[in-house]
Design a protein around this motif. Sequence first.
Motif, PDB file in Angstrom:
ATOM      1  N   GLY A   4       0.795  -1.216   0.000  1.00 23.94           N
ATOM      2  CA  GLY A   4       0.000   0.000   0.000  1.00 23.94           C
ATOM      3  C   GLY A   4       0.821   1.256   0.000  1.00 23.94           C
ATOM      4  N   GLU A   5       2.054   1.217  -0.470  1.00 20.60           N
ATOM      5  CA  GLU A   5       2.882   2.416  -0.409  1.00 20.60           C
ATOM      6  C   GLU A   5       3.631   2.648  -1.709  1.00 20.60           C
ATOM      7  N   ASN A 242      -2.707  -3.664  -2.396  1.00 21.11           N
ATOM      8  CA  ASN A 242      -3.663  -3.864  -1.308  1.00 21.11           C
ATOM      9  C   ASN A 242      -4.181  -5.298  -1.300  1.00 21.11           C
ATOM     10  N   ASP A 243      -4.482  -5.816  -2.495  1.00 23.01           N
ATOM     11  CA  ASP A 243      -5.012  -7.180  -2.613  1.00 23.01           C
ATOM     12  C   ASP A 243      -4.007  -8.216  -2.124  1.00 23.01           C
ATOM     13  N   LYS A 248      -2.370 -13.108   0.969  1.00 23.76           N
ATOM     14  CA  LYS A 248      -1.306 -13.883   1.610  1.00 23.76           C
ATOM     15  C   LYS A 248      -1.558 -14.165   3.088  1.00 23.76           C
ATOM     16  N   GLY A 249      -2.053 -13.184   3.810  1.00 25.85           N
ATOM     17  CA  GLY A 249      -2.223 -13.375   5.254  1.00 25.85           C
ATOM     18  C   GLY A 249      -0.949 -13.061   6.015  1.00 25.85           C
ATOM     19  N   VAL A 334       0.851  -4.116   8.581  1.00 23.55           N
ATOM     20  CA  VAL A 334       0.224  -4.941   7.544  1.00 23.55           C
ATOM     21  C   VAL A 334      -1.074  -5.561   8.050  1.00 23.55           C
ATOM     22  N   GLU A 335      -1.027  -6.119   9.259  1.00 23.70           N
ATOM     23  CA  GLU A 335      -2.209  -6.781   9.793  1.00 23.70           C
ATOM     24  C   GLU A 335      -3.323  -5.799  10.125  1.00 23.70           C
ATOM     25  N   THR A 336      -2.975  -4.691  10.790  1.00 22.16           N
ATOM     26  CA  THR A 336      -3.985  -3.729  11.241  1.00 22.16           C
ATOM     27  C   THR A 336      -4.623  -2.971  10.084  1.00 22.16           C
TER      28      THR A 336
END
Length: 441
Positions: A4-5, A242-243, A248-249, A334-336
């Motif tokens: 996302g960057e 973003n996808d 991946k998780g 990444v998670e949040t």
Amino acid sequence: MPIGEFGRPPELPTETAPGMTAPMYWMYEMAYASLSPARAMSDATRMILQNPLNPFAQTDLAKQITAGCELFERTTRRYGKPEWGLHDTEVNGVRTPVEVRSVWEKPFCRLLYFDRKHPRPLRAPQPRVLIVAPMSGHYATLLRGTVEAFLPTHEVYITDWSDARQVPLAAGRFDLDDYIDYVIEMFHVLGGNVHVLAVCQPAVPVLAAVSVMEAENDPYVPTSMTLMGGPIDTRKNPTAVNDLAAEKGIDWFRNNVITKVPFPHPGVMRDVYPGFLQLNGFISMNLDRHMDAHKKLFENLVKGDGDLVDKHREFYDEYLAVMDLTADYYLQTVETVFIKHALPNGEMLHRGKLVDPSKIVNVALMTVEGEKDDISGLGQTEATHTLCTSIPDDRRVHYVQPGVGHYGVFNGSRFKSEIVPRICDFHASATHARRKAAAAE
């Protein structure tokens, strides 16, 4: 890999056993060290062939060999942190020297102040702006153009995030909660009456910091908050990067891109997301363009076109300078932000307490997006307005800049001519509204 960057990840195995990435950094260091003799030979060859006393220096063959030597050196070099190079600016028509100095410091960040040495007193104090730079691989100097654009009209501060491989393990951990704490502490150091501008990735922690402060009736909340191209809600117009996170998780990221800093770096044994993986992601996103750029560099070196060569060097000296991120910060972000979408879902926590943007009442809000942004899609930053329900309509602004992508939101000619004036007007109106509210009390 940038999430996302700035780009997409390098090609990595689908699954890696836990702990298998630990030697990755050591292998990288060995590969870099093994090229040292070749780089030394390349530099020596170039110096000999460029010596004006060498009768073959001006031959086509010598120029081609010299160009090849520079190309080899630049593609195998480790690029250090760039200098700011902002020595002066123009304030009220007067050329004014600028001194960059640190006014606050912690292990993972310094707060830099661009002190303008005015030769004569200003007629009126100018607004102060805290620019929160992305902590996503590049150094804060990536926002050199952003700082330069505000220097004539603002007292400018910026976050200078530390390279995690340079921070000893004894300094402790650093995660997203710490990031938010750092931002809050900077607001306290500046003592209020400041505007904050978050560029890209910091949009989430800055919004969280302001939400936490408002919930606690903190008197040092900023006067205004400008969020630019930030991933507030990545479910809106999701981009390829973003996808990736949803696909991946978090376990995939933990097992495939986290490694330990090797000796002899000060941060030896710290778990990090390394800059060289980040750089791989940057390059692979537009591989053809970068290959063409280096091919043109070779041709321009042979032709002796100094201006084009200097432009290439200037851009890539910045672009190829990357830093490591702490594993705690990277994985939590990444998670949040990209997997759980915790902030727009109303589930984001800071130190165990809910982050609630609806508590923001006193801070004016501006969001800026680029029409062609392929990193933070249209609507992702605008979603802030949906979350900040308590800010009056006359103290909120949303602007989409036509014709620009992600970088154009905070740099370039259109940023300077079309976005900066709008932000300056927003700062003026926010300051007026804050003073009016204070007088009414």
